[in-house]
Enzyme design. Sequence first.
Site, PDB file in Angstrom:
ATOM      1  N   GLU A  35      36.582  16.802  -4.552  1.00  0.00           N
ATOM      2  CA  GLU A  35      36.755  16.086  -5.805  1.00  0.00           C
ATOM      3  C   GLU A  35      37.047  17.140  -6.876  1.00  0.00           C
ATOM      4  O   GLU A  35      36.301  18.119  -6.988  1.00  0.00           O
ATOM      5  CB  GLU A  35      35.468  15.320  -6.167  1.00  0.00           C
ATOM      6  CG  GLU A  35      35.654  14.505  -7.422  1.00  0.00           C
ATOM      7  CD  GLU A  35      34.387  13.792  -7.904  1.00  0.00           C
ATOM      8  OE1 GLU A  35      33.362  13.820  -7.211  1.00  0.00           O
ATOM      9  OE2 GLU A  35      34.474  13.218  -9.006  1.00  0.00           O
ATOM     10  N   ARG A 262      25.112  20.316   5.184  1.00  0.00           N
ATOM     11  CA  ARG A 262      25.486  21.042   4.002  1.00  0.00           C
ATOM     12  C   ARG A 262      25.006  22.483   4.141  1.00  0.00           C
ATOM     13  O   ARG A 262      23.927  22.736   4.673  1.00  0.00           O
ATOM     14  CB  ARG A 262      24.740  20.376   2.846  1.00  0.00           C
ATOM     15  CG  ARG A 262      25.292  20.539   1.499  1.00  0.00           C
ATOM     16  CD  ARG A 262      24.620  19.527   0.576  1.00  0.00           C
ATOM     17  NE  ARG A 262      25.558  18.457   0.300  1.00  0.00           N
ATOM     18  CZ  ARG A 262      26.513  18.547  -0.629  1.00  0.00           C
ATOM     19  NH1 ARG A 262      26.616  19.601  -1.387  1.00  0.00           N
ATOM     20  NH2 ARG A 262      27.348  17.561  -0.807  1.00  0.00           N
ATOM     21  N   LYS A 272      28.391  21.543  -7.523  1.00  0.00           N
ATOM     22  CA  LYS A 272      29.294  21.682  -8.672  1.00  0.00           C
ATOM     23  C   LYS A 272      28.622  21.241  -9.961  1.00  0.00           C
ATOM     24  O   LYS A 272      28.839  21.812 -11.021  1.00  0.00           O
ATOM     25  CB  LYS A 272      30.566  20.867  -8.439  1.00  0.00           C
ATOM     26  CG  LYS A 272      31.563  21.575  -7.559  1.00  0.00           C
ATOM     27  CD  LYS A 272      32.800  20.729  -7.334  1.00  0.00           C
ATOM     28  CE  LYS A 272      32.601  19.744  -6.237  1.00  0.00           C
ATOM     29  NZ  LYS A 272      33.712  18.871  -5.953  1.00  0.00           N
TER      30      LYS A 272
HETATM   31  P1  ATP Z   1      29.060  19.112  -4.968  1.00  0.00           P
HETATM   32  O1  ATP Z   1      27.775  18.373  -4.856  1.00  0.00           O
HETATM   33  O2  ATP Z   1      28.926  20.574  -5.075  1.00  0.00           O
HETATM   34  O3  ATP Z   1      29.987  18.525  -5.989  1.00  0.00           O
HETATM   35  P2  ATP Z   1      30.466  17.624  -3.116  1.00  0.00           P
HETATM   36  O4  ATP Z   1      30.080  17.343  -1.723  1.00  0.00           O
HETATM   37  O5  ATP Z   1      30.342  16.534  -4.107  1.00  0.00           O
HETATM   38  O6  ATP Z   1      29.736  18.902  -3.572  1.00  0.00           O
HETATM   39  P3  ATP Z   1      33.248  17.554  -2.768  1.00  0.00           P
HETATM   40  O7  ATP Z   1      34.292  18.125  -3.639  1.00  0.00           O
HETATM   41  O8  ATP Z   1      33.137  16.096  -2.691  1.00  0.00           O
HETATM   42  O9  ATP Z   1      31.902  18.211  -3.202  1.00  0.00           O
HETATM   43  O10 ATP Z   1      33.329  18.159  -1.301  1.00  0.00           O
HETATM   44  C1  ATP Z   1      34.493  18.404  -0.582  1.00  0.00           C
HETATM   45  C2  ATP Z   1      34.116  18.628   0.839  1.00  0.00           C
HETATM   46  O11 ATP Z   1      33.279  19.772   0.954  1.00  0.00           O
HETATM   47  C3  ATP Z   1      33.314  17.453   1.389  1.00  0.00           C
HETATM   48  O12 ATP Z   1      33.773  17.161   2.672  1.00  0.00           O
HETATM   49  C4  ATP Z   1      31.909  17.945   1.381  1.00  0.00           C
HETATM   50  O13 ATP Z   1      31.158  17.292   2.365  1.00  0.00           O
HETATM   51  C5  ATP Z   1      32.085  19.451   1.635  1.00  0.00           C
HETATM   52  N1  ATP Z   1      30.984  20.210   1.068  1.00  0.00           N
HETATM   53  C6  ATP Z   1      30.527  20.175  -0.197  1.00  0.00           C
HETATM   54  N2  ATP Z   1      29.463  20.972  -0.351  1.00  0.00           N
HETATM   55  C7  ATP Z   1      29.228  21.544   0.846  1.00  0.00           C
HETATM   56  C8  ATP Z   1      28.249  22.457   1.348  1.00  0.00           C
HETATM   57  N3  ATP Z   1      27.311  22.955   0.568  1.00  0.00           N
HETATM   58  N4  ATP Z   1      28.323  22.819   2.635  1.00  0.00           N
HETATM   59  C9  ATP Z   1      29.279  22.343   3.430  1.00  0.00           C
HETATM   60  N5  ATP Z   1      30.221  21.482   3.031  1.00  0.00           N
HETATM   61  C10 ATP Z   1      30.204  21.070   1.763  1.00  0.00           C
HETATM   62 MG    MG Z   2      30.742  15.236  -5.359  1.00  0.00          MG
END
Ligand code: ATP
Ligand code: MG
Length: 557
Positions: A35, A262, A272
């Site tokens: 995102e 994660r 983020k």
């Molecule tokens: P954040 O909470 O940091 O915003 P998010 O999961 O909302 O993380 P996205 O941009 O939606 O962030 O994630 C893109 C991809 O990266 C998704 O498939 C998510 O599952 C993966 N991802 C995000 N954070 C991690 C992590 N800490 N370890 C492994 N994969 C991750």
């Molecule tokens: Mg997110």
Amino acid sequence: MSEGKKSLNFIEQIIEEDLKGSYTKQELKFRFPPEPNGYLHIGHASSICLNFGLGERYNAPVNLRFDDTNPIKEEQEYVDAIKEDVVWLGFKWDKECYASDYFQQLYDWAVALIKSGNAYVDSQTSAEIAEQKGTPTIDGKESPYRDRSIQENLELFDKMKNGETPEGAHVLRAKIDMTSSNMIMRDPVMYRSLHKKHHRTGDAWKIYPMYDWAHGESDFIESISHSFCTLEFLPHRELYNWFIGKVSDNEDFIPKQREFARRNLSHTVVSKRKLLQLVENKVVNSWDDPRMPTISGFRRRGYTPTSIRKFADTIGIAKRENIIDVSLLEFCIREDLNKIAPRVMGVLDPVKLVITNYEEEEEWLETENNPEDENAGTREIPFSKELYIEREDFKEEANRKFFRLSLGKEVRLKSAYIIKGESVVKDDAGNILEIHCTYDPKSKSGSGTEESLRKVKGTLHWVSIAHAIKGEIRLYDRLFTVAAPDADKEKDFIEFINPDSLQVITGYVEPSLKEASVADKFQFQRIGYFCIDKESTKENLIFNRTVTLRDSWEKLS
Ligand code: ATP
Ligand code: MG
């Protein structure tokens, strides 16, 4: 273990099983779906390496898909930064996709769902809807609007779409089951009204799809075979399948959601939302501040793509969440920089050394650029009567374990001569102003003389004062003082900020560094790895410490 023989991780096992079953190799297709609401962090690097790694392994396409369904938090700046990071890590996506490109298709499908009695417009407040949700052990209550006529639903949904109803007045919900044991299945919201400008679609839309509705359908549109996401989406899998079931028919290729844990890194936060807080509260200077666990922060700090991919590869993919110690990441960058970083001399805490019997004006001495790389060659460094050495490399009197300079003892100056401590000059307060020593003119490194081959216990780095250039040195340390700053939900992670995560000092480096450019990486001998910061100029060289030569935290903790 060689690359080919490495045992399969559980994600690869899933794919191998599928290949034995109904999937063909040609059908394999993956995606990385960030995102654009912030910069990518080290956790994302794991997801990138997983998805693009599978693409490489199976020679399958991998899409970069921006999950841009929330205009409140998303920006073009983030899209650009994400693309730069993926490219920098060395991966190539097949197609650059945006969930927002599918807004019309998603809308049409939503209308179809209304028509087939699978979706309805709910006109309650979000608080009312939440109240009716129930708990895992208590059934939810059906909304009083659940049995609206299809006609009324269509009219209201159309008004929502045109922005003719206020934000918050209505939502579109899937009509599933308010008594489902899976809370996610209790009539989830598909659309909400948001009268906000979107970074790509502008003012075209006044309604925006929710994650669950957009994500699986985007996978379906792109014919993704395996949609890997983090474990918190496990309960969403049922809904993922339900939605795709509603928009597909029997002949269609159906994507599959699977989950992995994660990744968390110690002494930092990987979310983020929290990283944005650090930027907004000016705890750090920017998303790419070298203390940030963002990919851009690591890049600016001097990390290489190789080191980050090595790290992701080493920790692999897990089914359970845990915290990976940052020292493993530091190990990976040391290992890479040891091979590739040219050696230079720089003194960070200088004390003046005068060689009383040195009569020449100056001389240029040959030294190796990198003993780990036989093609790295040599360069010349200037030597003269007055040098800087590191203050901690001298003690007037020292015990037998101190292999550095002391009065009456000999050490070698790296790539130069053997010197012997003779006396010190102090100020009234007793601080050492100068160290006076003598040198052995026959002991020049590499000259082959008997004197040059003499063994002395210590070797010191140094710079010639007349030739050295001043540099601003930014010494970074861990951003948080504890391993898991966000583990305690009662406490604000900001409480655990390390107040000494950045120290700025002035150092002196050898003149060859005058020509260094942004991002160039070096080993300051005996100290650590450094790179040129992007704010550096010819007049004001700025070095970021990437990592020390050894792990200094191990013994403290
Ligand atoms: P954040 O909470 O940091 O915003 P998010 O999961 O909302 O993380 P996205 O941009 O939606 O962030 O994630 C893109 C991809 O990266 C998704 O498939 C998510 O599952 C993966 N991802 C995000 N954070 C991690 C992590 N800490 N370890 C492994 N994969 C991750
Ligand atoms: Mg997110």
